[in-house]
Design a protein around this motif. Structure first.
Motif, PDB file in Angstrom:
ATOM      1  N   TYR A  57    -100.014  35.308 -15.114  1.00 54.72           N
ATOM      2  CA  TYR A  57    -100.278  33.964 -15.607  1.00 54.72           C
ATOM      3  C   TYR A  57     -99.395  32.979 -14.860  1.00 54.72           C
ATOM      4  CZ  TYR A  57    -102.708  36.276 -19.392  1.00 54.72           C
ATOM      5  OH  TYR A  57    -103.585  37.037 -20.103  1.00 54.72           O
ATOM      6  N   LEU A  99     -97.508  29.507 -15.235  1.00 56.90           N
ATOM      7  CA  LEU A  99     -97.011  28.504 -16.160  1.00 56.90           C
ATOM      8  C   LEU A  99     -96.715  27.266 -15.333  1.00 56.90           C
ATOM      9  CD1 LEU A  99     -94.438  30.578 -18.267  1.00 56.90           C
ATOM     10  CD2 LEU A  99     -96.930  30.429 -18.532  1.00 56.90           C
ATOM     11  N   TYR A 113     -94.787  20.524 -16.492  1.00 56.48           N
ATOM     12  CA  TYR A 113     -94.973  19.094 -16.254  1.00 56.48           C
ATOM     13  C   TYR A 113     -93.818  18.310 -16.876  1.00 56.48           C
ATOM     14  CZ  TYR A 113     -99.747  20.087 -14.794  1.00 56.48           C
ATOM     15  OH  TYR A 113    -100.847  20.562 -14.125  1.00 56.48           O
ATOM     16  N   PHE A 145     -96.645  17.498 -12.195  1.00 55.76           N
ATOM     17  CA  PHE A 145     -96.462  18.942 -12.019  1.00 55.76           C
ATOM     18  C   PHE A 145     -95.181  19.130 -11.224  1.00 55.76           C
ATOM     19  CE2 PHE A 145     -98.347  22.807  -9.626  1.00 55.76           C
ATOM     20  CZ  PHE A 145     -97.734  23.701 -10.483  1.00 55.76           C
ATOM     21  N   PRO A 196     -95.311  19.107 -21.151  1.00 52.37           N
ATOM     22  CA  PRO A 196     -96.299  20.154 -21.392  1.00 52.37           C
ATOM     23  C   PRO A 196     -96.179  21.298 -20.386  1.00 52.37           C
ATOM     24  CG  PRO A 196     -97.363  18.159 -20.559  1.00 52.37           C
ATOM     25  CD  PRO A 196     -95.913  17.852 -20.702  1.00 52.37           C
ATOM     26  N   ILE A 197     -96.625  22.450 -20.824  1.00 49.28           N
ATOM     27  CA  ILE A 197     -96.729  23.617 -19.953  1.00 49.28           C
ATOM     28  C   ILE A 197     -98.176  24.087 -20.021  1.00 49.28           C
ATOM     29  CG2 ILE A 197     -96.036  26.006 -19.531  1.00 49.28           C
ATOM     30  CD1 ILE A 197     -93.323  25.335 -20.763  1.00 49.28           C
ATOM     31  N   GLU A 198     -98.854  24.074 -18.890  1.00 46.50           N
ATOM     32  CA  GLU A 198    -100.223  24.586 -18.824  1.00 46.50           C
ATOM     33  C   GLU A 198    -100.153  26.047 -18.407  1.00 46.50           C
ATOM     34  OE1 GLU A 198    -104.417  23.812 -16.445  1.00 46.50           O
ATOM     35  OE2 GLU A 198    -102.877  22.258 -16.418  1.00 46.50           O
ATOM     36  N   ILE A 199    -100.890  26.890 -19.117  1.00 48.13           N
ATOM     37  CA  ILE A 199    -100.897  28.327 -18.849  1.00 48.13           C
ATOM     38  C   ILE A 199    -102.274  28.693 -18.319  1.00 48.13           C
ATOM     39  CG2 ILE A 199    -100.575  30.621 -19.845  1.00 48.13           C
ATOM     40  CD1 ILE A 199     -99.195  29.059 -22.238  1.00 48.13           C
ATOM     41  N   ARG A 200    -102.302  29.260 -17.115  1.00 43.81           N
ATOM     42  CA  ARG A 200    -103.580  29.630 -16.509  1.00 43.81           C
ATOM     43  C   ARG A 200    -103.538  31.085 -16.075  1.00 43.81           C
ATOM     44  NH1 ARG A 200    -105.973  24.969 -13.812  1.00 43.81           N
ATOM     45  NH2 ARG A 200    -107.575  26.407 -13.134  1.00 43.81           N
TER      46      ARG A 200
END
Length: 135
Positions: free
Chosen positions: A3, A5, A8, A92, A120-124
């Protein structure tokens, strides 16, 4: 499963933080990395340069076609623009690549990241990874 992480933050607010306070914040990030390493979940991390130093490549015009299985823009012009794509309150600014069993575990790790306190932390999910060794 791996993943990404994506961390931002408001880089202008970050630039205003006194160096001694920033060093303290980075100690927390290093402790987080150590926890990931101890759990066997750490793959990599990196901070990113400021968005003002970024470049964005953008194809202008033309039409996208497939030629021998590859996407090709015919008639377009590739332009290089300074800075990020769009103005945003948060930028970012860094990343972690982690390895864990599923999205629920990735969310739990992201929640432990000190960066979640200021942005925020976007998890992809990373669909496929390759390295120079594989090529």
């Amino acid at each position: 499963m791996r993943y990404l992480l994506m961390l931002y933050a408001d880089e202008n607010a970050g630039a205003a933080i006194p160096p001694d306070q920033m060093a303290k914040a980075m100690e927390g990030m290093f402790a987080y990395q150590q926890a990931l390493e101890k759990a066997g979940a750490f793959v990599s991390t990196s901070a990113l340069g400021r968005t003002g130093d970024a470049r964005t490549l953008r194809m202008s015009g033309g039409e996208i076609h497939t030629v021998d299985g590859a996407f090709v823009n015919q008639g377009g012009t590739l332009k290089v623009e300074e800075g990020p794509y769009a103005e945003a309150r948060e930028q970012f600014g860094g990343l972690f690549v982690i390895e864990c069993e599923d999205m629920d575990a990735a969310v739990k790790w992201a929640a432990r990241c000190p960066a979640a306190q200021w942005g925020p932390i976007e998890i992809r999910p990373i669909v496929h990874t390759s390295s120079a060794k594989e090529a």
